[in-house]
Design a protein around this motif. Structure first.
Motif, PDB file in Angstrom:
ATOM      1  N   MET A 126       0.814  -1.189   0.000  1.00 36.22           N
ATOM      2  CA  MET A 126       0.000   0.000   0.000  1.00 36.22           C
ATOM      3  C   MET A 126       0.866   1.265   0.000  1.00 36.22           C
ATOM      4  N   LEU A 127       1.879   1.327   0.839  1.00 35.12           N
ATOM      5  CA  LEU A 127       2.669   2.543   0.975  1.00 35.12           C
ATOM      6  C   LEU A 127       3.535   2.836  -0.245  1.00 35.12           C
ATOM      7  N   ARG A 128       3.860   1.833  -1.029  1.00 40.74           N
ATOM      8  CA  ARG A 128       4.738   2.075  -2.180  1.00 40.74           C
ATOM      9  C   ARG A 128       4.059   2.916  -3.259  1.00 40.74           C
ATOM     10  N   TYR A 129       2.742   3.005  -3.228  1.00 43.58           N
ATOM     11  CA  TYR A 129       2.014   3.785  -4.216  1.00 43.58           C
ATOM     12  C   TYR A 129       1.738   5.219  -3.774  1.00 43.58           C
ATOM     13  N   LEU A 130       2.178   5.583  -2.580  1.00 39.06           N
ATOM     14  CA  LEU A 130       1.943   6.941  -2.084  1.00 39.06           C
ATOM     15  C   LEU A 130       2.742   7.964  -2.863  1.00 39.06           C
ATOM     16  N   ARG A 131       2.115   9.110  -3.074  1.00 40.03           N
ATOM     17  CA  ARG A 131       2.791  10.221  -3.749  1.00 40.03           C
ATOM     18  C   ARG A 131       2.659  11.473  -2.903  1.00 40.03           C
ATOM     19  N   ASP A 132       3.450  12.455  -3.220  1.00 32.38           N
ATOM     20  CA  ASP A 132       3.393  13.740  -2.545  1.00 32.38           C
ATOM     21  C   ASP A 132       1.967  14.299  -2.630  1.00 32.38           C
ATOM     22  N   GLY A 133       1.416  14.672  -1.485  1.00 33.97           N
ATOM     23  CA  GLY A 133       0.077  15.238  -1.456  1.00 33.97           C
ATOM     24  C   GLY A 133      -1.035  14.232  -1.174  1.00 33.97           C
ATOM     25  N   ASP A 134      -0.737  12.930  -1.217  1.00 30.49           N
ATOM     26  CA  ASP A 134      -1.745  11.920  -0.900  1.00 30.49           C
ATOM     27  C   ASP A 134      -2.092  11.974   0.582  1.00 30.49           C
ATOM     28  N   GLU A 135      -3.268  11.462   0.920  1.00 37.29           N
ATOM     29  CA  GLU A 135      -3.702  11.400   2.311  1.00 37.29           C
ATOM     30  C   GLU A 135      -4.215   9.997   2.618  1.00 37.29           C
ATOM     31  N   ILE A 136      -3.730   9.444   3.727  1.00 38.96           N
ATOM     32  CA  ILE A 136      -4.234   8.173   4.223  1.00 38.96           C
ATOM     33  C   ILE A 136      -5.155   8.495   5.384  1.00 38.96           C
ATOM     34  N   VAL A 137      -6.363   7.934   5.384  1.00 40.55           N
ATOM     35  CA  VAL A 137      -7.324   8.163   6.449  1.00 40.55           C
ATOM     36  C   VAL A 137      -7.648   6.821   7.098  1.00 40.55           C
ATOM     37  N   VAL A 138      -7.473   6.737   8.413  1.00 41.62           N
ATOM     38  CA  VAL A 138      -7.853   5.537   9.160  1.00 41.62           C
ATOM     39  C   VAL A 138      -8.843   5.936  10.242  1.00 41.62           C
ATOM     40  N   SER A 139      -9.718   5.017  10.583  1.00 37.72           N
ATOM     41  CA  SER A 139     -10.744   5.327  11.578  1.00 37.72           C
ATOM     42  C   SER A 139     -10.164   5.470  12.977  1.00 37.72           C
ATOM     43  N   SER A 140      -9.156   4.662  13.312  1.00 31.36           N
ATOM     44  CA  SER A 140      -8.510   4.757  14.620  1.00 31.36           C
ATOM     45  C   SER A 140      -7.073   4.257  14.503  1.00 31.36           C
ATOM     46  N   LEU A 141      -6.276   4.608  15.480  1.00 30.48           N
ATOM     47  CA  LEU A 141      -4.849   4.282  15.443  1.00 30.48           C
ATOM     48  C   LEU A 141      -4.602   2.781  15.371  1.00 30.48           C
ATOM     49  N   ASP A 142      -5.440   1.983  16.016  1.00 30.24           N
ATOM     50  CA  ASP A 142      -5.239   0.532  15.982  1.00 30.24           C
ATOM     51  C   ASP A 142      -5.547  -0.075  14.616  1.00 30.24           C
ATOM     52  N   ARG A 143      -6.198   0.654  13.747  1.00 30.94           N
ATOM     53  CA  ARG A 143      -6.424   0.192  12.373  1.00 30.94           C
ATOM     54  C   ARG A 143      -5.162   0.348  11.539  1.00 30.94           C
ATOM     55  N   LEU A 144      -4.260   1.215  11.968  1.00 28.76           N
ATOM     56  CA  LEU A 144      -2.995   1.419  11.268  1.00 28.76           C
ATOM     57  C   LEU A 144      -2.018   0.288  11.603  1.00 28.76           C
ATOM     58  N   SER A 145      -1.924  -0.042  12.884  1.00 24.17           N
ATOM     59  CA  SER A 145      -1.037  -1.108  13.335  1.00 24.17           C
ATOM     60  C   SER A 145      -1.311  -1.403  14.802  1.00 24.17           C
ATOM     61  N   GLY A 146      -0.794  -2.532  15.253  1.00 20.21           N
ATOM     62  CA  GLY A 146      -0.987  -2.922  16.638  1.00 20.21           C
ATOM     63  C   GLY A 146       0.193  -2.616  17.539  1.00 20.21           C
ATOM     64  N   SER A 147       1.325  -2.234  16.973  1.00 19.49           N
ATOM     65  CA  SER A 147       2.493  -1.969  17.820  1.00 19.49           C
ATOM     66  C   SER A 147       3.040  -0.567  17.568  1.00 19.49           C
ATOM     67  N   THR A 148       3.608  -0.006  18.608  1.00 22.66           N
ATOM     68  CA  THR A 148       4.176   1.337  18.520  1.00 22.66           C
ATOM     69  C   THR A 148       5.289   1.405  17.487  1.00 22.66           C
ATOM     70  N   GLU A 149       6.127   0.377  17.447  1.00 25.77           N
ATOM     71  CA  GLU A 149       7.248   0.349  16.501  1.00 25.77           C
ATOM     72  C   GLU A 149       6.736   0.390  15.057  1.00 25.77           C
ATOM     73  N   ASP A 150       5.741  -0.418  14.753  1.00 22.56           N
ATOM     74  CA  ASP A 150       5.169  -0.418  13.400  1.00 22.56           C
ATOM     75  C   ASP A 150       4.538   0.927  13.062  1.00 22.56           C
ATOM     76  N   ILE A 151       3.832   1.506  14.018  1.00 21.78           N
ATOM     77  CA  ILE A 151       3.198   2.810  13.796  1.00 21.78           C
ATOM     78  C   ILE A 151       4.251   3.856  13.453  1.00 21.78           C
ATOM     79  N   GLU A 152       5.340   3.878  14.208  1.00 21.56           N
ATOM     80  CA  GLU A 152       6.408   4.842  13.939  1.00 21.56           C
ATOM     81  C   GLU A 152       7.006   4.634  12.553  1.00 21.56           C
TER      82      GLU A 152
END
Length: 68
Positions: free
Chosen positions: A1-27
């Protein structure tokens, strides 16, 4: 998913735990989003109001600095 990001794109998630389950991954994910010039919006970001600032240890601090 992240390899297709370009300048100006926006990722929207409903909550932080939808992004990842660990602090290291989130960072790591937030760093990749920032490096590609994209932004991250978290719709239901938890608040820490009324909670002792250091009760979450380094995780709270890391998340706060990464978002800013």
């Amino acid at each position: 998913m992240l390899r297709y990001l370009r300048d100006g794109d926006e990722i929207v998630v409903s909550s932080l735990d939808r992004l990842s389950g660990s602090t290291e991954d989130i960072e790591n994910i937030m760093g990749k989003i920032r490096d590609r010039g994209a932004t991250l919006t978290i719709l239901n970001l938890p608040t820490f109001k009324g909670i002792e600032p250091y009760s979450f240890g380094g995780a709270r601090t890391s998340i706060s600095y990464s978002i800013v």
